[in-house]
Design an enzyme around this catalytic site. Structure first.
Site, short mmCIF file in Angstrom:
data_model
loop_
_atom_site.label_atom_id
_atom_site.label_comp_id
_atom_site.label_asym_id
_atom_site.label_seq_id
_atom_site.Cartn_x
_atom_site.Cartn_y
_atom_site.Cartn_z
N SER A 320 0.66 -1.30 0.07
CA SER A 320 0.03 0.01 0.05
C SER A 320 0.87 1.29 0.06
CB SER A 320 -0.98 0.08 1.37
OG SER A 320 -1.49 1.24 1.30
N TRP A 323 2.51 1.60 -3.32
CA TRP A 323 1.24 2.02 -4.22
C TRP A 323 1.18 3.51 -4.31
CZ3 TRP A 323 -3.34 4.84 -3.79
CH2 TRP A 323 -4.19 5.01 -4.86
N HIS A 324 1.60 4.14 -3.20
CA HIS A 324 1.18 5.77 -3.29
C HIS A 324 2.40 6.23 -3.98
CE1 HIS A 324 -1.70 4.89 -0.15
NE2 HIS A 324 -2.21 6.08 -0.41
N GLY A 325 3.47 5.94 -4.12
CA GLY A 325 4.59 6.61 -4.83
C GLY A 325 5.87 5.89 -4.76
N PHE A 478 -0.45 10.20 -7.63
CA PHE A 478 -0.45 8.62 -7.46
C PHE A 478 -1.08 7.81 -8.55
CE2 PHE A 478 -0.67 10.38 -3.05
CZ PHE A 478 0.59 10.76 -2.78
#
Length: 478
Positions: A320, A323-325, A478
């Site tokens: 997770s 996933w954001h960056g 994102f």
């Protein structure tokens, strides 16, 4: 095209009129054309990526449904995973990978520096990639029959209200609505516009006002003392909440006007009483995605071993975070939340016994749990916002140790004080909403228009006065 712009207002009015004026069997067409136009406003080249993802998953899912071989289905699923995650890696993670390979090889004395990519990050690629992946995986599991109409499937992937920053919809919810006949309803129009108005208020009046102060402080954290860094971090917590939830509000409201119901994405997350509760309230569409497509396949809660369960939780939150960056700051942010959740679960029985022994009143315990949970989240936001892990650690150290400097209120002290007042007002409203403390929430419907309309007019005036520029939403990156 930004939600907080006149261009979107004109576009949304036009697409609403055209879509409802089109016969039901063809209504998907203007919505699809409008969605592609909406996305191409950022960069027309990005359309090639979303078209590629759409075509791959459409034909893979159709072939998967016809395949009688389990190995054949697994192969087709791997094609979808490779294509979608490959695009995501190439555009979002390749440079991060190349930079870290260069650092490791330098440390080992090998000095291998892979060439960096100059490809721009397509807007919303993480969102629509996960949306198409969930569709393919559901077809593979036999939980969903593939959509045979290519146009409607393309609309599912590219539906403009939630295309760029969610909610990440599931095909089982969105596709049936796109296949059914929608009628214009005044009730839905009013409800949707009310949600859009509230979203614009949170974005334009609160988030963008907080952004100025947060950016100034976090861009040069060494120049500020603990009190100022605390204030900037508090401000960022509400900036990112108001910014992201505003996008979701406008997306859900826009879809509601068009006759489509999107899933709820936020539910008063800063009123959570635990980190687990926080993730049931924050970015719900993403947290449930990871639950269904990562956590459950790893074993979920069915694993007897606490250590294996903890491993599964950590995997979910590390993924997770990434996933954001493509940054170590997001990695640490994810690790922190994973540790919070694991340690919270392991210490829950002890904390419950302690609360019973001390006979803490229910409301006091609730306030304490909300306070602690919020500040645990606040610490993690430092890593989320800081430019590097080193900066984040330095900020936290200064927040804890340096209380000698004066509180900096920015070049416009009045603007900073106004931003703080708006945050306080938002908290009061949310407290009243969740605890039933405010008479407005118990009696607004009974009082009718003379209670609601002054509030609407006030929001519109504030948006008109402060919405001079259209700023990007945070989650566009994102």
């Amino acid at each position: 095209m930004l939600f907080n712009s006149f261009a979107y207002a004109y576009f949304f009015v036009a697409i609403t009129i055209v879509s409802f004026a089109t016969p039901a069997r063809w209504r998907w067409l203007p919505l699809l054309i409008g969605s592609y136009y909406f996305y191409s406003c950022a960069n027309p080249v990005y359309l090639l990526l979303i078209l590629a993802s759409t075509l791959v998953d459409y034909f893979v899912s159709m072939a998967m449904w016809r395949s009688a071989s389990e190995s054949g289905k697994r192969f087709l699923l791997s094609v979808s995973l490779f294509a979608n995650l490959g695009l995501l890696f190439a555009f979002k993670y390749y440079n991060f990978f190349a930079d870290n390979v260069a650092q490791v090889t330098d440390a080992l004395g090998m000095a291998w520096h892979p060439s960096r990519s100059q490809l721009p990050l397509p807007v919303g690629i993480s969102f629509y990639t996960f949306q198409t992946l969930s569709y393919t995986i559901d077809v593979y599991r036999g939980r969903l029959k593939p959509e045979t109409h290519l146009g409607r499937f393309a609309l599912y992937v590219a539906f403009f209200p939630q295309l760029v920053a969610g909610p990440i919809e599931r095909a089982v919810n969105l596709l049936p609505q796109l296949n059914s006949e929608q009628h214009f309803e005044v009730k839905r129009l009013i409800s949707g516009l009310r949600l859009i108005l509230w979203g614009l208020f949170k974005k334009v009046v609160i988030a963008d006002r907080l952004s100025d102060f947060v950016t100034r402080v976090y861009d040069a954290p060494d120049h500020f003392s603990g009190p100022t860094l605390w204030l900037a971090t508090y401000f960022f917590a509400f900036q990112i909440y108001c910014d992201f939830s505003a996008y979701s509000d406008i997306a859900i409201g826009s879809a509601r006007v068009l006759g489509i119901d999107l899933m709820q994405n936020f539910n008063l997350p800063y009123m959570a009483t635990s980190i687990a509760d926080f993730w049931r309230r924050w970015h719900i569409s993403l947290s449930t995605w990871f639950r269904d497509y990562v956590y459950f396949p790893l074993g979920g809660n069915r694993i007897d071993s606490q250590w294996l369960w903890a491993r599964n939780v950590m995997v979910v939150f590390v993924v997770s975070g990434i996933w954001h960056g493509a940054s170590w700051t997001y990695f640490v942010w994810g690790v922190l939340h994973g540790l919070y959740l694991v340690l919270g679960a392991w210490t829950r029985p002890v904390r419950a016994r302690l609360a019973d022994r001390l006979r803490i009143p229910t409301k006091v315990l609730w306030c304490w749990q909300v306070f602690v949970t919020f500040h645990l989240v606040l610490v993690s936001w430092v890593f989320f916002r800081a430019r590097t892990v080193t900066d984040a650690c330095r900020i936290l150290w200064t927040m804890m140790t340096d209380w000698t400097g004066q509180l900096y209120l920015g070049p416009s002290q009045l603007a900073t004080i106004l931003a703080a007042a708006l945050v306080a007002l938002l908290l009061i409203v949310q407290l009243g909403q969740i605890r039933g403390w405010l008479p407005f929430y118990r009696s607004a419907r009974k009082h009718g228009w003379y209670v609601r309309w002054p509030a609407y007019v006030t929001l519109i005036l504030l948006i008109a006065m402060l919405g001079v520029t259209a700023n990007d939403f945070i989650y566009f990156q994102f």
